[in-house]
Design an enzyme around this catalytic site. Structure first.
Site, short mmCIF file in Angstrom:
data_model
loop_
_atom_site.label_atom_id
_atom_site.label_comp_id
_atom_site.label_asym_id
_atom_site.label_seq_id
_atom_site.Cartn_x
_atom_site.Cartn_y
_atom_site.Cartn_z
N ASP A 193 0.83 -1.21 0.00
CA ASP A 193 0.00 0.00 0.00
C ASP A 193 0.86 1.26 0.00
OD1 ASP A 193 -2.41 -1.22 -0.14
OD2 ASP A 193 -3.04 -0.82 1.92
N ASP A 346 -7.20 -7.59 13.72
CA ASP A 346 -6.75 -8.92 14.10
C ASP A 346 -7.55 -9.45 15.29
OD1 ASP A 346 -5.73 -6.99 15.79
OD2 ASP A 346 -3.64 -7.40 15.32
#
Length: 590
Positions: A193, A346
């Site tokens: 990214d 997460d």
């Protein structure tokens, strides 16, 4: 002797002060009848005033008239009425509020103590009886034979999300490409990214070089950063070639798994169909760089050795750390995949998988090298993201956890109360509120007392339970306590931001990494940082609390009946040191 009329407030019928008469002090000498200064006995006040005058004359000051006025004002400007009003306000308004805070903090301290004790008992039991994961779950090494060949190995996807990782991209890609796994049964997926074109070119070239060596590696980019890391991982799972993969391993850009990582983790997933995740332990390549990195190691070792181990051993649930773990793809899909609703995507995935009945396994004997943030600003931003995200996730999933029917009541209670409420909310609030606000304030309000067990025994016990799994670093524990108390200020702010969904609740700042610069002599001191404006080098919030603690400690020395000043002075010094930027290292890659 001529009587001196003390200055008085003229009060109207409703009690508003309308005037202050100071004229007598401009024309009359001091008198023993003058009212004493607030909080100081009269004799001490007069002695202090004389000492000030003598000191002024000794250094040659000629403003005797001004000093005389200052002495007289200091001695008599606080009338008996104000003393009475302050005493009344302190007794009727401040003391009751402080008592409520004391009780609340004591309750939270007991909650924290009970949770820490439980986790310590479980962790020590696992350690003493050597209850390793392979004793609790099936584990059989994967071996190829003549008939099946490499097909005996399941197809594995390795994802490496990165963002402008100039310093570490080679380390992570190289480590992933040297994993001991058949080359035709593994896909390395680099999810870049980066917004820096130069970095993107370097990463793309590195992928091309490994592809030339026969590795099945793909370089994936997006045209936006929507969802940050969660968005990148989600997009990565949408590619067609991922459908052939049964498991996915995830490594952040600074993580370097050993060659046998997949050989030691995948067998748990192959042999146990109810396990969704195998989480490895982190090992730190730069923990000895400075005192702050050593302190981080104590905190993270406790997190893995105690928190993750106890959760895995008792309820088969803990929070995924976002890296150095292997997921079963079908479990991820059943849980709903990656979501970007918080900055702890997460943990979010782990909670949703746990509520679906999947088990999570912590394999502490498998270690993956990584890097700790070595500057205070980088560490503070990392902690804000982790703390704020966890609190915000609790806000979003608490009701869903309570209402779910796929897990037992005990597991739901563990997740809601212990995992989220105590560890992600109570810990951060009580650490700062009690030890940096309430305890110092109790020094100024003698009507409020705190029991010794709350202010000494419980924090001492918690510290010892942290130290028991880090015996080699026990000499650093006092610094750990002081530093964690300072950090609790930022963690409590982050907790409130997450719970209330304020301002920068979804702020995502990638943690600064140094990579290869840590191993070379080219790492240089940021001399230019010393020349930056003071606003960029000084943390004013820490200095403000340092002044508050110093004042409370000094008052405790002069008028207190306990010895809180010992702790308060030391904690004030810690706030001061960090306030002036004396924490972490001042290094950068050259």
């Amino acid at each position: 002797m001529t009587d001196v009329q003390p200055p008085v407030f003229a009060f109207d019928p409703v009690g508003n002060a309308s005037s202050l008469n100071l004229a007598p002090f401009l024309h009359h000498p001091l008198s023993a009848q003058s009212p004493s200064i607030l909080l100081l006995p009269p004799r001490a006040t007069v002695t202090t005033s004389v000492a000030v005058a003598e000191w002024a004359r000794a250094i040659g000051l000629s403003f005797s008239g001004g000093l005389e006025l200052i002495e007289k004002l200091a001695t008599g400007a606080l009338p008996e009425q104000i003393c009475s009003v302050w005493s009344l306000v302190r007794t009727k308004a401040i003391a009751p509020v402080l008592r409520v805070l004391v009780v609340a903090c004591l309750i939270m301290s007991v909650m924290l103590m009970m949770d820490v004790t439980f986790m310590a008992v479980v962790s020590l039991t696992v350690k003493l009886f050597r209850l390793r994961p392979e004793k609790r779950y099936k584990w059989e090494a994967i071996r190829a034979d003549v008939e099946t060949g490499s097909l005996a190995y399941p197809m594995v996807l390795v994802q490496i999300p990165m963002y402008n990782e100039r310093e570490v991209y080679k380390l992570s890609i190289g480590a992933a490409c040297t994993l001991s796994w058949p080359a035709d049964r593994i896909i390395i997926q680099v999810l870049d990214d980066s917004t820096d074109p130069a970095v993107k070119d370097l990463v793309a070239l590195e992928c091309k070089l490994w592809a030339g060596k026969g590795m099945n590696i793909t370089y994936e980019v997006r045209d936006n950063r929507k969802g940050f890391k969660a968005g990148a991982l989600k997009r990565g799972m949408e590619h067609g070639y991922v459908q052939q993969c049964e498991f996915v391993a995830i490594f952040d850009a600074d993580f370097q798994p050993e060659a046998d990582f997949l050989m030691r983790t995948i067998p748990y997933l192959v042999s146990n169909s109810n396990i969704a995740l195998v989480q490895a332990r982190w090992e730190f390549v730069n923990y000895s760089e400075c005192l702050m990195t050593r302190i981080q190691r104590i905190s993270l070792d406790y997190h893995f050795k105690v928190e993750q181990e106890s959760g895995s051993s008792t309820f088969a649930f803990f929070g995924f750390n976002g890296t150095a773990g292997v997921w079963r793809v079908s479990a991820m899909e059943e849980a709903g995949g990656w979501k970007d609703r918080t900055t702890v995507e997460d943990m979010d995935l782990a909670v949703r998988a746990g509520l679906k009945g999947w088990k999570l396994l912590y394999a502490g004997n498998v270690k993956v090298k990584c890097e700790l943030p070595s500057t205070f600003m980088a560490y503070r931003k990392q902690q804000h993201r982790w703390t704020c995200g966890a609190a915000n996730l609790f806000r979003k999933v608490a009701l869903n956890i309570i209402m779910t029917k796929n897990v037992s009541t005990w597991k739901k209670l563990h997740v809601v109360y212990s995992f989220f409420f105590v560890r992600k909310i109570v810990t951060h609030i009580v650490t700062f509120l009690f030890y940096s606000v309430v305890v110092p304030a109790s020094v100024l309000v003698p009507e409020v007392t705190i029991p010794l067990w709350g202010v000494m025994y419980i924090p001492t016990a918690i510290t010892l339970l942290n130290a028991i799994r880090n015996p080699r670093l026990i000499h650093i524990m006092p610094f750990w306590v002081l530093f964690e108390n300072v950090m609790s200020f930022h963690r409590m702010k982050a907790t409130l931001v997450g719970l209330l969904e304020m301002g920068n609740v979804n702020e995502w700042v990638v943690t600064e990494k140094l990579g290869e610069a840590l191993k070379t002599k080219e790492t240089k001191t940021k001399f230019w940082a010393l020349l930056q404006p003071i606003a960029f080098r000084i943390n004013f919030s820490e200095l403000g609390f340092a002044a508050y603690l110093f004042f409370c400690a000094s008052y405790n020395v002069a008028f207190g009946k306990n010895h809180y000043y010992v702790y308060l002075y030391v904690q004030a010094f810690a706030f001061t040191a960090i306030g002036f930027g004396y924490s972490g290292s001042a290094v950068c890659n050259s």
